[in-house]
Design a protein around this motif. Sequence first.
Motif, PDB file in Angstrom:
ATOM      1  N   SER A 143      33.929  44.494  31.190  1.00 54.11           N
ATOM      2  CA  SER A 143      34.622  43.974  32.354  1.00 54.11           C
ATOM      3  C   SER A 143      34.410  44.886  33.543  1.00 54.11           C
ATOM      4  O   SER A 143      34.129  46.079  33.384  1.00 54.11           O
ATOM      5  CB  SER A 143      36.126  43.857  32.065  1.00 54.11           C
ATOM      6  N   LEU A 144      34.553  44.311  34.727  1.00 58.41           N
ATOM      7  CA  LEU A 144      34.382  45.065  35.962  1.00 58.41           C
ATOM      8  C   LEU A 144      35.206  44.362  37.029  1.00 58.41           C
ATOM      9  O   LEU A 144      35.289  43.120  37.021  1.00 58.41           O
ATOM     10  CB  LEU A 144      32.909  45.084  36.349  1.00 58.41           C
ATOM     11  N   THR A 145      35.804  45.127  37.931  1.00 61.04           N
ATOM     12  CA  THR A 145      36.550  44.537  39.039  1.00 61.04           C
ATOM     13  C   THR A 145      35.947  44.986  40.360  1.00 61.04           C
ATOM     14  O   THR A 145      35.827  46.184  40.619  1.00 61.04           O
ATOM     15  CB  THR A 145      38.027  44.934  38.982  1.00 61.04           C
ATOM     16  N   LEU A 146      35.564  44.026  41.164  1.00 58.30           N
ATOM     17  CA  LEU A 146      35.077  44.291  42.510  1.00 58.30           C
ATOM     18  C   LEU A 146      36.237  44.192  43.495  1.00 58.30           C
ATOM     19  O   LEU A 146      37.131  43.356  43.333  1.00 58.30           O
ATOM     20  CB  LEU A 146      33.987  43.305  42.890  1.00 58.30           C
ATOM     21  N   THR A 147      36.172  45.026  44.519  1.00 50.71           N
ATOM     22  CA  THR A 147      37.185  45.055  45.556  1.00 50.71           C
ATOM     23  C   THR A 147      36.531  44.821  46.906  1.00 50.71           C
ATOM     24  O   THR A 147      35.435  45.328  47.168  1.00 50.71           O
ATOM     25  CB  THR A 147      37.904  46.412  45.553  1.00 50.71           C
ATOM     26  N   CYS A 148      37.211  44.070  47.744  1.00 52.87           N
ATOM     27  CA  CYS A 148      36.724  43.783  49.097  1.00 52.87           C
ATOM     28  C   CYS A 148      37.865  44.082  50.065  1.00 52.87           C
ATOM     29  O   CYS A 148      38.908  43.412  50.010  1.00 52.87           O
ATOM     30  CB  CYS A 148      36.306  42.326  49.183  1.00 52.87           C
ATOM     31  N   THR A 149      37.664  45.055  50.916  1.00 53.73           N
ATOM     32  CA  THR A 149      38.702  45.461  51.858  1.00 53.73           C
ATOM     33  C   THR A 149      38.286  45.146  53.281  1.00 53.73           C
ATOM     34  O   THR A 149      37.163  45.449  53.684  1.00 53.73           O
ATOM     35  CB  THR A 149      38.994  46.960  51.721  1.00 53.73           C
ATOM     36  N   MET A 150      39.213  44.544  54.016  1.00 53.38           N
ATOM     37  CA  MET A 150      38.947  44.209  55.414  1.00 53.38           C
ATOM     38  C   MET A 150      39.613  45.224  56.337  1.00 53.38           C
ATOM     39  O   MET A 150      40.752  45.638  56.098  1.00 53.38           O
ATOM     40  CB  MET A 150      39.460  42.809  55.745  1.00 53.38           C
ATOM     41  N   SER A 151      38.901  45.582  57.392  1.00 56.61           N
ATOM     42  CA  SER A 151      39.480  46.386  58.457  1.00 56.61           C
ATOM     43  C   SER A 151      39.188  45.715  59.784  1.00 56.61           C
ATOM     44  O   SER A 151      38.197  44.995  59.919  1.00 56.61           O
ATOM     45  CB  SER A 151      38.904  47.805  58.443  1.00 56.61           C
ATOM     46  N   GLY A 152      40.082  45.934  60.739  1.00 59.73           N
ATOM     47  CA  GLY A 152      39.860  45.418  62.075  1.00 59.73           C
ATOM     48  C   GLY A 152      40.171  43.954  62.276  1.00 59.73           C
ATOM     49  O   GLY A 152      39.850  43.403  63.332  1.00 59.73           O
TER      50      GLY A 152
ATOM     51  N   TYR B  24      40.006  40.750  45.380  1.00 60.10           N
ATOM     52  CA  TYR B  24      39.474  41.273  44.130  1.00 60.10           C
ATOM     53  C   TYR B  24      38.680  40.191  43.404  1.00 60.10           C
ATOM     54  O   TYR B  24      38.979  38.999  43.516  1.00 60.10           O
ATOM     55  CB  TYR B  24      40.619  41.730  43.224  1.00 60.10           C
ATOM     56  N   LEU B  25      37.716  40.631  42.654  1.00 64.41           N
ATOM     57  CA  LEU B  25      37.022  39.739  41.725  1.00 64.41           C
ATOM     58  C   LEU B  25      37.012  40.448  40.367  1.00 64.41           C
ATOM     59  O   LEU B  25      36.279  41.418  40.173  1.00 64.41           O
ATOM     60  CB  LEU B  25      35.601  39.432  42.175  1.00 64.41           C
ATOM     61  N   GLN B  26      37.857  39.968  39.477  1.00 65.88           N
ATOM     62  CA  GLN B  26      37.898  40.515  38.125  1.00 65.88           C
ATOM     63  C   GLN B  26      36.884  39.768  37.282  1.00 65.88           C
ATOM     64  O   GLN B  26      36.942  38.544  37.159  1.00 65.88           O
ATOM     65  CB  GLN B  26      39.297  40.345  37.547  1.00 65.88           C
ATOM     66  N   MET B  27      35.955  40.516  36.719  1.00 62.96           N
ATOM     67  CA  MET B  27      34.864  39.922  35.964  1.00 62.96           C
ATOM     68  C   MET B  27      34.977  40.368  34.508  1.00 62.96           C
ATOM     69  O   MET B  27      34.979  41.567  34.225  1.00 62.96           O
ATOM     70  CB  MET B  27      33.521  40.346  36.546  1.00 62.96           C
ATOM     71  N   GLY B  28      35.081  39.410  33.615  1.00 61.22           N
ATOM     72  CA  GLY B  28      35.183  39.718  32.198  1.00 61.22           C
ATOM     73  C   GLY B  28      34.058  39.063  31.422  1.00 61.22           C
ATOM     74  O   GLY B  28      33.359  38.178  31.914  1.00 61.22           O
ATOM     75  N   SER B  29      33.884  39.518  30.191  1.00 60.29           N
ATOM     76  CA  SER B  29      32.844  38.980  29.300  1.00 60.29           C
ATOM     77  C   SER B  29      31.512  38.882  30.040  1.00 60.29           C
ATOM     78  O   SER B  29      30.836  37.845  30.018  1.00 60.29           O
ATOM     79  CB  SER B  29      33.252  37.602  28.779  1.00 60.29           C
ATOM     80  N   LEU B  30      31.142  39.960  30.690  1.00 60.06           N
ATOM     81  CA  LEU B  30      29.942  39.950  31.528  1.00 60.06           C
ATOM     82  C   LEU B  30      28.689  39.703  30.706  1.00 60.06           C
ATOM     83  O   LEU B  30      28.572  40.132  29.544  1.00 60.06           O
ATOM     84  CB  LEU B  30      29.836  41.255  32.297  1.00 60.06           C
ATOM     85  N   LYS B  31      27.756  39.008  31.328  1.00 69.80           N
ATOM     86  CA  LYS B  31      26.495  38.648  30.704  1.00 69.80           C
ATOM     87  C   LYS B  31      25.349  39.195  31.543  1.00 69.80           C
ATOM     88  O   LYS B  31      25.506  39.407  32.754  1.00 69.80           O
ATOM     89  CB  LYS B  31      26.369  37.123  30.621  1.00 69.80           C
ATOM     90  N   PRO B  32      24.195  39.386  30.942  1.00 66.39           N
ATOM     91  CA  PRO B  32      23.048  39.859  31.732  1.00 66.39           C
ATOM     92  C   PRO B  32      22.744  38.959  32.933  1.00 66.39           C
ATOM     93  O   PRO B  32      22.310  39.452  33.975  1.00 66.39           O
ATOM     94  CB  PRO B  32      21.905  39.848  30.717  1.00 66.39           C
TER      95      PRO B  32
END
Length: 122
Positions: A17-26, A80-88
Amino acid sequence: QVQLVESGGGSVQAGDSLTLTCTMSGGAFSNYGISWFRRAPGKARVLVAAIDWNGDRKRYADSVKGRFTIAKDNIRNTAYLQMGSLKPEDTAVYHCAATDGVGLRESEYEYWGQGIQVTVSS
């Protein structure tokens, strides 16, 4: 000046699993719907997941349904984008993007992050 910055990418094994984060400024983050797109090597950029401005509506590409979850925190100006059971086949550069529209077309997105690499090994 509005900026989106992604973080959390990296190299993992299939099934991880992996979690991506996206933060906005301005900008007024709560006014925007946020989507995650990805571009795999040699392929066109595609929408992976989208969430509307207040988090009520979410949609996912068929390829990630049941495995990925999109979320939005309007207090922290972060999505956020929580990614589970990742595949190639999830290997790609992932971008977050912001729209004050419905977000059905890429042209509706006013702001884009620089992208972050996710690599999934078998």
